[in-house]
Scaffold this motif. Sequence first.
Motif, PDB file in Angstrom:
ATOM      1  N   ALA A  17      73.336  16.582  37.568  1.00 47.16           N
ATOM      2  CA  ALA A  17      72.658  15.285  37.626  1.00 47.16           C
ATOM      3  C   ALA A  17      71.496  15.219  36.647  1.00 47.16           C
ATOM      4  CB  ALA A  17      72.164  15.015  39.045  1.00 47.16           C
ATOM      5  N   SER A  18      70.909  16.355  36.331  1.00 44.00           N
ATOM      6  CA  SER A  18      69.760  16.405  35.424  1.00 44.00           C
ATOM      7  C   SER A  18      70.165  16.662  33.976  1.00 44.00           C
ATOM      8  CB  SER A  18      68.801  17.516  35.868  1.00 44.00           C
ATOM      9  OG  SER A  18      68.347  17.274  37.169  1.00 44.00           O
ATOM     10  N   GLU A  19      71.437  16.929  33.738  1.00 42.88           N
ATOM     11  CA  GLU A  19      71.932  17.304  32.416  1.00 42.88           C
ATOM     12  C   GLU A  19      72.124  16.081  31.527  1.00 42.88           C
ATOM     13  OE1 GLU A  19      73.370  19.561  29.281  1.00 42.88           O
ATOM     14  OE2 GLU A  19      72.295  20.170  31.087  1.00 42.88           O
ATOM     15  N   PRO A  20      71.459  16.065  30.350  1.00 40.22           N
ATOM     16  CA  PRO A  20      71.751  14.994  29.395  1.00 40.22           C
ATOM     17  C   PRO A  20      73.238  15.064  29.017  1.00 40.22           C
ATOM     18  CG  PRO A  20      69.808  16.232  28.731  1.00 40.22           C
ATOM     19  CD  PRO A  20      70.446  16.979  29.870  1.00 40.22           C
ATOM     20  N   GLY A  21      73.919  13.973  29.113  1.00 40.59           N
ATOM     21  CA  GLY A  21      75.356  13.968  28.871  1.00 40.59           C
ATOM     22  C   GLY A  21      76.138  14.184  30.148  1.00 40.59           C
ATOM     23  N   GLY A  22      75.514  14.788  31.139  1.00 42.33           N
ATOM     24  CA  GLY A  22      76.070  14.892  32.472  1.00 42.33           C
ATOM     25  C   GLY A  22      77.266  15.778  32.682  1.00 42.33           C
ATOM     26  N   GLN A  23      77.660  16.580  31.691  1.00 42.93           N
ATOM     27  CA  GLN A  23      78.850  17.411  31.861  1.00 42.93           C
ATOM     28  C   GLN A  23      78.586  18.819  31.371  1.00 42.93           C
ATOM     29  OE1 GLN A  23      82.795  15.764  31.143  1.00 42.93           O
ATOM     30  NE2 GLN A  23      83.213  17.476  29.769  1.00 42.93           N
ATOM     31  N   LEU A  24      79.041  19.789  32.162  1.00 43.85           N
ATOM     32  CA  LEU A  24      78.960  21.201  31.790  1.00 43.85           C
ATOM     33  C   LEU A  24      80.219  21.912  32.267  1.00 43.85           C
ATOM     34  CD1 LEU A  24      75.304  22.077  32.875  1.00 43.85           C
ATOM     35  CD2 LEU A  24      76.146  21.953  30.522  1.00 43.85           C
ATOM     36  N   GLY A  25      80.580  22.967  31.570  1.00 44.77           N
ATOM     37  CA  GLY A  25      81.685  23.804  32.014  1.00 44.77           C
ATOM     38  C   GLY A  25      81.225  24.732  33.126  1.00 44.77           C
ATOM     39  N   ALA A  26      82.186  25.267  33.860  1.00 40.16           N
ATOM     40  CA  ALA A  26      81.863  26.170  34.970  1.00 40.16           C
ATOM     41  C   ALA A  26      81.101  27.395  34.473  1.00 40.16           C
ATOM     42  CB  ALA A  26      83.135  26.583  35.696  1.00 40.16           C
ATOM     43  N   ALA A  27      81.501  27.928  33.332  1.00 46.73           N
ATOM     44  CA  ALA A  27      80.822  29.113  32.793  1.00 46.73           C
ATOM     45  C   ALA A  27      79.376  28.794  32.404  1.00 46.73           C
ATOM     46  CB  ALA A  27      81.588  29.662  31.589  1.00 46.73           C
ATOM     47  N   GLN A  28      79.163  27.631  31.786  1.00 44.15           N
ATOM     48  CA  GLN A  28      77.800  27.219  31.422  1.00 44.15           C
ATOM     49  C   GLN A  28      76.926  27.074  32.664  1.00 44.15           C
ATOM     50  OE1 GLN A  28      79.280  23.673  29.321  1.00 44.15           O
ATOM     51  NE2 GLN A  28      77.838  24.238  27.686  1.00 44.15           N
ATOM     52  N   LEU A  29      77.462  26.427  33.683  1.00 43.68           N
ATOM     53  CA  LEU A  29      76.714  26.247  34.926  1.00 43.68           C
ATOM     54  C   LEU A  29      76.403  27.592  35.573  1.00 43.68           C
ATOM     55  CD1 LEU A  29      78.257  23.167  36.751  1.00 43.68           C
ATOM     56  CD2 LEU A  29      75.844  23.592  36.355  1.00 43.68           C
ATOM     57  N   ALA A  30      77.385  28.469  35.624  1.00 40.63           N
ATOM     58  CA  ALA A  30      77.184  29.783  36.233  1.00 40.63           C
ATOM     59  C   ALA A  30      76.088  30.552  35.505  1.00 40.63           C
ATOM     60  CB  ALA A  30      78.489  30.574  36.231  1.00 40.63           C
ATOM     61  N   ASP A  31      76.097  30.480  34.175  1.00 40.17           N
ATOM     62  CA  ASP A  31      75.057  31.161  33.404  1.00 40.17           C
ATOM     63  C   ASP A  31      73.679  30.564  33.676  1.00 40.17           C
ATOM     64  OD1 ASP A  31      76.933  32.864  32.317  1.00 40.17           O
ATOM     65  OD2 ASP A  31      77.099  31.771  30.416  1.00 40.17           O
ATOM     66  N   ARG A  32      73.592  29.256  33.710  1.00 37.15           N
ATOM     67  CA  ARG A  32      72.305  28.594  33.972  1.00 37.15           C
ATOM     68  C   ARG A  32      71.763  28.907  35.363  1.00 37.15           C
ATOM     69  NH1 ARG A  32      71.989  22.547  31.484  1.00 37.15           N
ATOM     70  NH2 ARG A  32      72.604  23.121  29.385  1.00 37.15           N
ATOM     71  N   LEU A  33      72.668  28.966  36.320  1.00 33.29           N
ATOM     72  CA  LEU A  33      72.252  29.182  37.702  1.00 33.29           C
ATOM     73  C   LEU A  33      72.192  30.665  38.072  1.00 33.29           C
ATOM     74  CD1 LEU A  33      74.368  26.371  39.396  1.00 33.29           C
ATOM     75  CD2 LEU A  33      71.944  26.296  38.766  1.00 33.29           C
ATOM     76  N   ASP A  34      72.685  31.520  37.167  1.00 28.01           N
ATOM     77  CA  ASP A  34      72.724  32.966  37.385  1.00 28.01           C
ATOM     78  C   ASP A  34      73.511  33.295  38.662  1.00 28.01           C
ATOM     79  OD1 ASP A  34      72.260  35.625  36.729  1.00 28.01           O
ATOM     80  OD2 ASP A  34      70.393  35.702  37.890  1.00 28.01           O
ATOM     81  N   VAL A  35      74.735  32.751  38.723  1.00 30.21           N
ATOM     82  CA  VAL A  35      75.627  32.993  39.854  1.00 30.21           C
ATOM     83  C   VAL A  35      76.985  33.455  39.315  1.00 30.21           C
ATOM     84  CG1 VAL A  35      74.454  31.307  41.329  1.00 30.21           C
ATOM     85  CG2 VAL A  35      76.418  30.589  39.990  1.00 30.21           C
ATOM     86  N   PRO A  36      77.782  34.131  40.123  1.00 30.30           N
ATOM     87  CA  PRO A  36      79.095  34.607  39.653  1.00 30.30           C
ATOM     88  C   PRO A  36      80.003  33.451  39.224  1.00 30.30           C
ATOM     89  CG  PRO A  36      78.501  35.646  41.747  1.00 30.30           C
ATOM     90  CD  PRO A  36      77.492  34.568  41.490  1.00 30.30           C
ATOM     91  N   ARG A  37      80.603  33.580  38.059  1.00 35.04           N
ATOM     92  CA  ARG A  37      81.426  32.502  37.483  1.00 35.04           C
ATOM     93  C   ARG A  37      82.619  32.128  38.357  1.00 35.04           C
ATOM     94  NH1 ARG A  37      81.660  33.595  30.962  1.00 35.04           N
ATOM     95  NH2 ARG A  37      79.399  33.490  30.673  1.00 35.04           N
ATOM     96  N   ASN A  38      83.394  33.112  38.782  1.00 35.81           N
ATOM     97  CA  ASN A  38      84.591  32.805  39.571  1.00 35.81           C
ATOM     98  C   ASN A  38      84.232  32.136  40.888  1.00 35.81           C
ATOM     99  OD1 ASN A  38      86.313  33.803  37.627  1.00 35.81           O
ATOM    100  ND2 ASN A  38      86.521  35.812  38.586  1.00 35.81           N
TER     101      ASN A  38
END
Length: 130
Positions: A17-38
């Motif tokens: 919701a805070s992302e300019p453009g509003g779209q991210l891949g699962a891997a990008q989100l996992a990296d940003r949130l520091d959580v396991p990708r799968n």
Amino acid sequence: MLSQTAEYALRAVLTLASEPGGQLGAAQLADRLDVPRNYLSKTLHQLARAGVLESTRGKTGGFRLGRNPERITLLDVVQPFDDITGRRVCLLGKPVCSDHSACAAHTKWKTVSERNADFFRDTTVADLTK
């Protein structure tokens, strides 16, 4: 209070919701949130099945909100993983704890639990990203 899955879901939705453009891949989100990708990928797909997110496949694909953030409550986000508004668990471990068969903590805990459910029901993603 929330399961780890529900917490990850909430963090992911608020990030999108805070992302300019509003779209991210699962891997990008996992990296940003520091959580396991799968783990996050499965969570995101469940949110997409619930209509909270939309997903697009392919090289430029990813996840985005499924509707306007003003129309997504926190309950919408966590409900696929945690039953916030359902049956409360007795704090003192009684198998049956109700208004008719209450434990010592029942009355106070019922009030807190109902306020908690109201918060998730009444708060939108937009409320937390403004």
